[in-house]
Design a protein around this motif. Structure first.
Motif, PDB file in Angstrom:
ATOM      1  N   LEU A  17     107.639 -52.209  63.831  1.00 12.66           N
ATOM      2  CA  LEU A  17     106.140 -51.357  63.673  1.00 12.66           C
ATOM      3  C   LEU A  17     105.730 -52.428  62.482  1.00 12.66           C
ATOM      4  CD1 LEU A  17     103.460 -50.933  64.359  1.00 12.66           C
ATOM      5  CD2 LEU A  17     103.427 -48.692  64.006  1.00 12.66           C
ATOM      6  N   THR A  34     106.195 -56.007  62.239  1.00 12.60           N
ATOM      7  CA  THR A  34     105.703 -56.843  62.721  1.00 12.60           C
ATOM      8  C   THR A  34     104.363 -56.240  63.086  1.00 12.60           C
ATOM      9  OG1 THR A  34     105.775 -55.326  65.207  1.00 12.60           O
ATOM     10  CG2 THR A  34     107.588 -57.299  64.039  1.00 12.60           C
ATOM     11  N   GLY A  35     103.855 -55.278  62.678  1.00  8.43           N
ATOM     12  CA  GLY A  35     102.315 -54.748  61.993  1.00  8.43           C
ATOM     13  C   GLY A  35     101.886 -54.524  63.989  1.00  8.43           C
ATOM     14  N   ASP A  36     102.507 -55.478  65.355  1.00  6.61           N
ATOM     15  CA  ASP A  36     102.600 -54.871  66.571  1.00  6.61           C
ATOM     16  C   ASP A  36     103.303 -54.293  67.352  1.00  6.61           C
ATOM     17  OD1 ASP A  36     101.225 -56.239  68.619  1.00  6.61           O
ATOM     18  OD2 ASP A  36     103.188 -57.625  69.139  1.00  6.61           O
ATOM     19  N   VAL A  37     102.528 -53.158  67.789  1.00  4.62           N
ATOM     20  CA  VAL A  37     102.858 -52.003  68.087  1.00  4.62           C
ATOM     21  C   VAL A  37     103.152 -51.798  70.267  1.00  4.62           C
ATOM     22  CG1 VAL A  37     100.768 -51.323  69.084  1.00  4.62           C
ATOM     23  CG2 VAL A  37     102.361 -49.646  69.097  1.00  4.62           C
ATOM     24  N   GLU A  38     102.513 -53.042  70.466  1.00  2.00           N
ATOM     25  CA  GLU A  38     102.433 -53.291  71.994  1.00  2.00           C
ATOM     26  C   GLU A  38     104.299 -54.373  71.547  1.00  2.00           C
ATOM     27  OE1 GLU A  38      99.586 -56.764  72.419  1.00  2.00           O
ATOM     28  OE2 GLU A  38      98.192 -54.636  73.155  1.00  2.00           O
ATOM     29  N   THR A  39     104.777 -54.763  70.930  1.00  2.00           N
ATOM     30  CA  THR A  39     105.303 -55.356  70.343  1.00  2.00           C
ATOM     31  C   THR A  39     106.657 -54.449  70.621  1.00  2.00           C
ATOM     32  OG1 THR A  39     105.087 -57.181  69.528  1.00  2.00           O
ATOM     33  CG2 THR A  39     107.625 -56.367  69.483  1.00  2.00           C
TER      34      THR A  39
END
Length: 58
Positions: A18, A21-26
């Motif tokens: 997180l 990437t800042g992407d919780v879906e990843t």
């Protein structure tokens, strides 16, 4: 590893992904969860990350 568990390792991984990437879906995909709500307990945001995001927003 003392005082460690599979869940603590998953939390560490989720936090690092997180932050990178800042992407919780990843994070959701890496953890293998079908629902985003299942990933929430593993996701923590450090004070440094919050501070940096706030500074960027200003």
């Amino acid at each position: 590893m003392k005082q460690g568990s599979s869940h603590s390792g998953r939390r560490s991984l989720a936090a690092k992904v997180l932050a990178a990437t800042g992407d919780v879906e990843t994070v959701q995909m890496i953890l293998g969860h079908s629902e985003l709500d299942h990933s929430k307990p593993y996701v923590t945001v450090s004070q440094d990350t919050l501070r940096h995001a706030f500074e960027l927003a200003l």
